[in-house]
Design a protein around this motif. Sequence first.
Motif, PDB file in Angstrom:
ATOM      1  N   UNK A  71      49.103  27.355  18.382  1.00 26.05           N
ATOM      2  CA  UNK A  71      48.744  27.261  19.791  1.00 26.05           C
ATOM      3  C   UNK A  71      47.842  28.412  20.197  1.00 26.05           C
ATOM      4  N   UNK A  72      48.159  29.610  19.722  1.00 25.51           N
ATOM      5  CA  UNK A  72      47.319  30.757  20.044  1.00 25.51           C
ATOM      6  C   UNK A  72      45.935  30.635  19.455  1.00 25.51           C
ATOM      7  N   UNK A  73      45.860  30.195  18.213  1.00 27.43           N
ATOM      8  CA  UNK A  73      44.557  30.018  17.565  1.00 27.43           C
ATOM      9  C   UNK A  73      43.740  28.956  18.300  1.00 27.43           C
ATOM     10  N   UNK A  74      44.404  27.868  18.712  1.00 25.55           N
ATOM     11  CA  UNK A  74      43.695  26.765  19.357  1.00 25.55           C
ATOM     12  C   UNK A  74      43.378  27.053  20.816  1.00 25.55           C
ATOM     13  N   UNK A  98      38.987  34.051  20.783  1.00 26.71           N
ATOM     14  CA  UNK A  98      40.037  35.062  20.887  1.00 26.71           C
ATOM     15  C   UNK A  98      39.439  36.381  21.362  1.00 26.71           C
ATOM     16  N   UNK A  99      40.258  37.169  22.036  1.00 25.63           N
ATOM     17  CA  UNK A  99      39.864  38.503  22.494  1.00 25.63           C
ATOM     18  C   UNK A  99      40.481  39.534  21.556  1.00 25.63           C
ATOM     19  N   UNK A 100      39.661  40.134  20.720  1.00 26.62           N
ATOM     20  CA  UNK A 100      40.148  41.099  19.732  1.00 26.62           C
ATOM     21  C   UNK A 100      39.842  42.538  20.134  1.00 26.62           C
ATOM     22  N   UNK A 152      40.630  33.634  25.998  1.00 20.48           N
ATOM     23  CA  UNK A 152      40.675  34.425  24.759  1.00 20.48           C
ATOM     24  C   UNK A 152      41.831  35.415  24.721  1.00 20.48           C
ATOM     25  N   UNK A 153      42.103  36.078  25.847  1.00 20.32           N
ATOM     26  CA  UNK A 153      43.210  37.035  25.880  1.00 20.32           C
ATOM     27  C   UNK A 153      44.539  36.319  25.693  1.00 20.32           C
TER      28      UNK A 153
END
Length: 585
Positions: free
Chosen positions: A304-307, A241-243, A112-113
């Motif tokens: 790529x980040x979303x996936x 994802x790490x929010x 996630x990070x």
Amino acid sequence: MSQVDRSAKSAGLQYAADENPPLLLTGMLGFQVVTLILVGIVLTPLIVLRAVGLEGEYGSWVVFAALLISGLTTMLQARRIGPVGAGYPLFMGTSGAFIAIGIAALTAGGMPLMGTLIIAAALVQFVFASKLGQLRRILTPTVGGTVMMLIAVTVFPVIFDLLAQRPETTLGPSGAPLVATITFLITLSLLLFARGGLKLWGPLGGVLTGCLVAWSIDLLDVSAVATAPWFGLPSVAWPGLDLSFGPAFWGLLPAFIIVTLVGAVETYGDAIAIQRLSHREQRPLDFKVIQGAVYADGVGNLLSGVAGTLPNTTYSDSVAVVEMTGVAARRVAVFGGLMLVLLAFSPKLSALLQSVPSPVLGAFAFVILSLLFGNGLRMVTEGGLSYRNGFVVCLAFWLGMGFQHQWLFSDLLPPWSRVLLDNGITAGSIAAILLMLALNIGSPRRHRRSLAGSHAALGDLHDWLQEEAVAIGWDKPAVMRLQLAAEEALLFLLERRSTGGRRRELRLSAAVQRDGDLLAVEFFMGAQTQENILEQLSGLEAQPDPSDGEDAGLRILRGLVQSLDHQQYNEGEYLSFSVDSTPLA
């Protein structure tokens, strides 16, 4: 003078970018490039996962995501949508530049990070692409090449750890080193000694040979391949994802941004190379194409980040294949991208690639990182390594190494700075950027003036240039020569601009800089001209036509200047020229 020779043909070009080769040839070439880049697309994220022990949990997912996004962005590069995409056959694939910081992110906060960091860096890349013209003097090949070399040397310890793993085989603990050595030698032999297009198969040939040797000594376990379906979706859930945006995010963000921008500089170079190979007659570089390629690269990084996989970038193999085959048709990339998308939905392929033993992965990565270091070295020497640029490269590189290994007063640094400076890529990149800024600040001063973007600006422009030229000792004929060159350059921009429905008043940003015995003048206008001045000059007939006023203006300009360049971007364009500053007798 920078001009384009229309008589210069692209040697061996069979199909230009906008031409359509037969479907069978298109499919074969698309399949060939996909086969060449498939190993890099898939094994690069698996190397990162294996280094932190997450391959079993997320391996099938990153293979799926990497193939899917590489295929989609390859098609986007070939068939641009608005300002996004190059419109040329640029294949996209996973970037090896992110191995080191990918491992750092997974160690600090898991998948996630890493996804959140990639998304944030991709947003910065969109800003970079939109300001490509303004940043062209800072994020130069000198900076990009230095960072690429730092990436390679920073991640090599991870590769050595992979190679140090020595599981038991039928040959005992010596089996793993044997597999790694054979993989390395086959890959290297094909890359260095193979003739023609055979050397492009070096990475794939090395991996296949290494896997065969590993299978013969019971080091290759393919039991999962037999049970995996031919088509389907990965069984692993989306990593998310790490929010929370904690300290780990802010500490690693600068490194992700810098490496992302270095990848954008690499895409910049590939977009230049593919333009030079893809037309039957040489044309001036279209910087809107370069911007489009960087935008598409950013889209790939964002997806790529979303996936939840490593970012991708343009693969130089696509440029090499165009040069080798003479086929630059964009439909080849469309077919190839579609093949990558279809391969993404094959769990059997994912299982097969995940079964590659660590010694084979380590040897493959060793070669890839060596090539990455070489590409960085080539970037910094591309335009000639001057004393000043060489100083930037050497100082930034060794500062990065010093901070990476904590040789430079690490115990005295404040805690907030350790987060940034303990990473050699970040430290060296910051040093290179600051040094380039210092060189630009220390260069001869650029005098600037903002003028109306219309014919009414001619009087003010003449007066300003006269002041600048007289101040450095020019006589009246030399001043008039400078004024006339500036007038013709401005008239070209004004008379050929395409307003596109604009109603607001355009502004002209002008800059003058002394360069030895020359005065360099640069115009920037936030509008698009319909033609590039270099292409117009290259098309002038040998004998002038007295009735053609536009032709006469271009001929006058060509005779007055020592050099001329015209760079067209989406946000506007830069037209620069230099005039001999030696006073006339």
